[in-house]
Design a protein around this motif. Sequence first.
Motif, PDB file in Angstrom:
ATOM      1  N   VAL A 142      16.887-125.085 -42.391  1.00 41.52           N
ATOM      2  CA  VAL A 142      16.822-126.520 -42.105  1.00 41.52           C
ATOM      3  C   VAL A 142      15.695-127.169 -42.902  1.00 41.52           C
ATOM      4  N   ASP A 143      16.030-128.200 -43.649  1.00 38.63           N
ATOM      5  CA  ASP A 143      15.004-129.014 -44.313  1.00 38.63           C
ATOM      6  C   ASP A 143      15.519-130.455 -44.387  1.00 38.63           C
ATOM      7  N   SER A 183      21.110-128.798 -42.873  1.00 38.03           N
ATOM      8  CA  SER A 183      21.096-128.577 -41.441  1.00 38.03           C
ATOM      9  C   SER A 183      22.107-127.470 -41.155  1.00 38.03           C
ATOM     10  N   ASP A 229      15.579-138.086 -44.306  1.00 32.69           N
ATOM     11  CA  ASP A 229      15.601-136.744 -43.725  1.00 32.69           C
ATOM     12  C   ASP A 229      16.819-136.589 -42.812  1.00 32.69           C
ATOM     13  N   ARG A 281      17.433-134.531 -40.605  1.00 30.90           N
ATOM     14  CA  ARG A 281      17.142-134.163 -39.216  1.00 30.90           C
ATOM     15  C   ARG A 281      17.099-135.375 -38.295  1.00 30.90           C
ATOM     16  N   ARG A 282      16.794-136.527 -38.879  1.00 26.61           N
ATOM     17  CA  ARG A 282      16.736-137.747 -38.046  1.00 26.61           C
ATOM     18  C   ARG A 282      18.074-138.040 -37.373  1.00 26.61           C
ATOM     19  N   GLU A 337      18.095-135.887 -34.012  1.00 25.17           N
ATOM     20  CA  GLU A 337      16.977-135.832 -33.079  1.00 25.17           C
ATOM     21  C   GLU A 337      17.195-136.717 -31.859  1.00 25.17           C
TER      22      GLU A 337
END
Length: 344
Positions: A202-203, A207, A328, A330-331, A334
């Motif tokens: 994950v970066d 994902s 990003d 990951r946002r 989240e």
Amino acid sequence: MSDLGQRLKQMQARFEDALAAAQDPKSVDAVRVAFLGRNGEVTKVRRAIGSLAANERPSAGRVINEAVARMEASLDATLRKREGKAFEAALEQSIDVTFPAQHPNVGSLHPIRRVMDDIASYFERHGFAIVLGPEAEPDYYNFDALNIPPDHPAREGFDSFYLSDDMLLRPHTSPMQIRTLEAFAPPVAVIVPGKCYRRDAVDARHSFMFHQVEGLLVGEAIHFGHLKGMLIGMCRELFGVDTDVRFRPSYFPFTEPSAEVDARCPVCQGSGGTCRMCGGAGWIELGGSGMVHPNVLRNLKYDPDVYSGWAFGFGLERIALRRYDIDDIRRFFENDPQFLEQLA
Ligand code: DAH
């Protein structure tokens, strides 16, 4: 005179006590009548003036008037206080329909979902059906039927989360090409949005879970021009009517020929540089595509001399990252309302 003063003082004290005890307007009025009314206590005191010496009468009258003024003032204050309370009570029970409503927290569609909906609506308008498939798939659908035999190096990037020896979380939506062609004979036209899973570290750009949309059209005399036409139309709808689309030669075991599809960056128009939208590439990479490999059709018992088709598989996060200028990936996952509200 001091007698009178004394009497008035006591009277006022009783008046105040009575007022304090009177809770409703009716009893407040009864106190008023008892003290300040025509036959009330004040009148009785006034009558007593008659028995005073003539020179004492004016000052006695003044003292009485002052006492009456004080009593009236405190009667007034009490009435106002009682009214205020009654008003508040009435207000509490009433509903003010003109009062601005509190905004309910209604939420909004997730950015990935919005990209998905836009793509789906484009293909739906062109007669494609939207189908969904399982997220856990056997080897056969993930690989074998897609012309990726067990020892094929292309498995490497796809071999991820195994649930049992031959069952894994799908690393792409392509298994639905097989399931669709199993269930329906050509002509078929479907798109398949859904979640995929890969063993990626994950970066900001990767994902272990992400979304793809798969497209598949199989019929007679379908050629690469049909694929280009549909994908150019889709990019123009997603990124603007002037958008150029680039097909780069590529390799996928389940398509021949294969191509990577890029859309010209709508912000820098391909000049790249420090463009945030495309990261300086000038192009936005959508994913893979190509003509369905004859072996795939053969696996499903369709004659590749009669049937042909095209397919594509695009990553939705990539498109959403670009479209909403997010730094990003990951946002997206989240579930931070402050982030999502900005894109709503
Ligand atoms: N399944 C491929 C992947 O995840 C993407 C892809 C490439 C899908 C070509 C297709 C295709 O349908 O024709 O990397």
